[in-house]
Design a protein around this motif. Structure first.
Motif, short mmCIF file in Angstrom:
data_model
loop_
_atom_site.label_atom_id
_atom_site.label_comp_id
_atom_site.label_asym_id
_atom_site.label_seq_id
_atom_site.Cartn_x
_atom_site.Cartn_y
_atom_site.Cartn_z
N ALA A 142 0.83 -1.21 0.00
CA ALA A 142 0.00 0.00 0.00
C ALA A 142 0.86 1.26 0.00
O ALA A 142 0.59 2.22 -0.73
CB ALA A 142 -0.94 -0.01 1.21
N VAL A 143 1.91 1.27 0.82
CA VAL A 143 2.78 2.44 0.88
C VAL A 143 3.51 2.64 -0.45
O VAL A 143 3.67 3.78 -0.92
CB VAL A 143 3.79 2.30 2.04
CG1 VAL A 143 4.86 3.39 1.97
CG2 VAL A 143 3.06 2.37 3.38
N THR A 144 3.92 1.55 -1.08
CA THR A 144 4.56 1.65 -2.39
C THR A 144 3.61 2.28 -3.39
O THR A 144 4.02 3.13 -4.21
CB THR A 144 4.99 0.25 -2.88
OG1 THR A 144 5.90 -0.32 -1.95
CG2 THR A 144 5.67 0.36 -4.25
N THR A 145 2.34 1.91 -3.35
CA THR A 145 1.34 2.48 -4.25
C THR A 145 1.13 3.96 -3.98
O THR A 145 1.00 4.77 -4.91
CB THR A 145 0.01 1.73 -4.12
OG1 THR A 145 0.23 0.33 -4.36
CG2 THR A 145 -1.01 2.24 -5.12
N VAL A 146 1.11 4.34 -2.70
CA VAL A 146 0.98 5.75 -2.34
C VAL A 146 2.14 6.56 -2.93
O VAL A 146 1.95 7.68 -3.44
CB VAL A 146 0.92 5.93 -0.82
CG1 VAL A 146 1.05 7.41 -0.43
CG2 VAL A 146 -0.38 5.37 -0.26
N PHE A 147 3.33 5.97 -2.89
CA PHE A 147 4.50 6.68 -3.41
C PHE A 147 4.48 6.76 -4.94
O PHE A 147 5.20 7.58 -5.50
CB PHE A 147 5.79 6.06 -2.89
CG PHE A 147 6.27 6.69 -1.62
CD1 PHE A 147 7.21 7.71 -1.65
CD2 PHE A 147 5.79 6.28 -0.39
CE1 PHE A 147 7.66 8.31 -0.50
CE2 PHE A 147 6.22 6.86 0.78
CZ PHE A 147 7.15 7.89 0.73
N PHE A 148 3.70 5.91 -5.60
CA PHE A 148 3.49 6.11 -7.04
C PHE A 148 2.96 7.52 -7.27
O PHE A 148 3.39 8.23 -8.20
CB PHE A 148 2.46 5.10 -7.57
CG PHE A 148 3.04 3.83 -8.09
CD1 PHE A 148 2.99 3.52 -9.43
CD2 PHE A 148 3.66 2.92 -7.22
CE1 PHE A 148 3.52 2.32 -9.91
CE2 PHE A 148 4.18 1.74 -7.70
CZ PHE A 148 4.11 1.44 -9.04
N ILE A 149 2.00 7.92 -6.44
CA ILE A 149 1.41 9.27 -6.57
C ILE A 149 2.44 10.34 -6.24
O ILE A 149 2.51 11.38 -6.89
CB ILE A 149 0.18 9.38 -5.64
CG1 ILE A 149 -0.86 8.32 -5.99
CG2 ILE A 149 -0.43 10.78 -5.72
CD1 ILE A 149 -2.02 8.23 -5.03
N VAL A 150 3.26 10.06 -5.22
CA VAL A 150 4.32 11.01 -4.85
C VAL A 150 5.26 11.23 -6.01
O VAL A 150 5.59 12.38 -6.37
CB VAL A 150 5.10 10.50 -3.62
CG1 VAL A 150 6.29 11.41 -3.33
CG2 VAL A 150 4.19 10.42 -2.40
N TYR A 273 8.96 3.93 -8.38
CA TYR A 273 7.70 3.26 -8.70
C TYR A 273 7.64 1.84 -8.11
O TYR A 273 7.61 1.70 -6.90
CB TYR A 273 7.45 3.30 -10.21
CG TYR A 273 7.33 4.73 -10.70
CD1 TYR A 273 6.13 5.44 -10.56
CD2 TYR A 273 8.42 5.39 -11.27
CE1 TYR A 273 6.03 6.77 -10.99
CE2 TYR A 273 8.32 6.72 -11.68
CZ TYR A 273 7.11 7.39 -11.53
OH TYR A 273 7.02 8.70 -11.94
N ASP A 274 7.66 0.77 -8.91
CA ASP A 274 7.40 -0.57 -8.36
C ASP A 274 8.65 -1.28 -7.83
O ASP A 274 8.57 -2.43 -7.40
CB ASP A 274 6.72 -1.46 -9.40
CG ASP A 274 7.58 -1.66 -10.65
OD1 ASP A 274 8.62 -0.98 -10.78
OD2 ASP A 274 7.19 -2.47 -11.50
#
Length: 354
Positions: A142-150, A273-274
């Motif tokens: 979830a945190v990795t996905t949030v950082f996609f937005i960052v 990203y991922d």
């Protein structure tokens, strides 16, 4: 608690207490190196590459020790710390730092990010006692996905960070453009023919190993180990269980944050990203292969495990490709070996779970 506080180290007792995995994997690695020498492959270069990979993965694997010792299990939420460290790297580049100064500033920012994110993660772990490992994995994702937005919205305008066209940060940021590629690897580097030893990176890893080893001999470290061994007894003895678990996860997340700075400088790139998604699994596998369990882990398990795991992962693919008449089996063999060892590690967690 007396057993937790013991400071002596008996090498014979330690070896007798190891599970079969380190001996099996170590023996297989030696066999593969012998095969490489027989078929005239540069086995010295394979050892050199194994040392480098072990050094850069060392701190990420070391991050498992505090969380395991505290009773929250292997830190499958490692991506939380990785995202913090990656943000620290791009922030240092944005501020115009380069070379060793970039790494120092990035490590400082990463430490702060690790403390804040580790505290929040520790609070979450206290709220989900009994389901830590399952929740940790989803939290990391979830945190990795949030950082996609960052990465897509952060207003950084350094030309080394953004796309030539469009918004957001690049997937891969080259560190040679800011003179920060392999800075630690090249410090006091030793070259003996084809054998290259990244002395600086190894020294950083060993320095953090020493700090963690000393920490778990301090009053706070012993309390954390006691909480992980028997939380009910620890609470009855007057120890603050929740506080100890939070401290352990702050340290674990901070090690991951600073560790990815060390990883990136050796790799030569910051990957966004991922990239963090699957980084926890090799680190967990390595510490368990080194002899740790889901409840107990020591620094020596990290050193043994990361050398064996990364050594095998580095050596097998090129040897298999050479044996199969030049067929490029590198990626396939690496995935098979990595996933097989990770599967073994996960079965050990299940078998020794709470």
């Amino acid at each position: 608690m007396e057993e937790t506080a013991k400071s002596g180290f008996d090498i014979k007792e330690f070896i007798k207490g190891l599970p079969p995995a380190p001996f099996i994997i170590g023996g297989f690695w030696v066999i593969v190196l012998i095969v490489a020498a027989i078929i005239d492959m540069p086995w010295i270069w394979l050892i050199s590459d194994s040392l480098q990979r072990a050094a850069i993965w060392g701190m990420l694997t070391l991050a498992m020790v505090p969380s395991i010792q505290s009773g929250t299990g292997p830190n499958f939420a490692l991506p939380i710390g990785l995202c913090g460290g990656m943000f620290a790297m791009v922030a240092a580049i944005q501020f115009g730092f380069a070379g060793v100064y970039l790494l120092l500033v990035a490590a400082g920012i990463a430490l702060v990010m690790g403390i804040i994110m580790g505290y929040l993660y520790g609070v979450l772990m206290n709220a989900v006692k009994g389901s830590e490992m399952a929740i940790a994995t989803y939290t990391g994702f979830a945190v990795t996905t949030v950082f996609f937005i960052v990465w897509l919205t952060v207003p950084f305008d350094n030309p080394f960070l953004g796309w030539f066209l469009g918004e957001g940060l690049r997937n891969t940021i080259a560190l040679d453009a800011v003179a920060a590629s392999q800075v630690l690897d090249d410090f006091l580097k030793i070259e003996l023919g084809r054998l290259t030893i990244p002395t600086g990176t190894i020294l950083v890893f060993l320095a953090f190993c020493t700090l963690i080893w000393l920490f778990f001999r301090s009053k706070t470290g012993i309390a954390i180990s006691a909480v992980g061994a028997n939380p009910m007894f620890a609470r009855a003895a007057g120890l603050n269980v929740d506080r100890s678990r939070i401290i352990a996860n702050v340290i674990s997340t901070s090690l991951a944050s600073v560790g990815v700075v060390v990883y990136a400088q050796s790799f030569g790139f910051v990957q966004l990203y991922d990239f963090p998604l699957w980084m926890a699994f090799p680190a967990v596998a390595a510490v368990l292969v080194g002899g740790a369990t889901a409840q107990r882990a020591k620094v020596i398990h990290v050193i043994i495990g990361v050398v064996l795991f990364q050594g095998l992962l580095t050596t097998v693919p090129p040897v298999f490709s050479q044996l199969l008449a030049g067929a490029d089996m590198t990626d396939a063999a690496r995935m098979v070996i990595q996933n097989a060892i990770i599967l073994y590690a996960l079965t050990k967690i299940t078998g020794g779970g709470k």
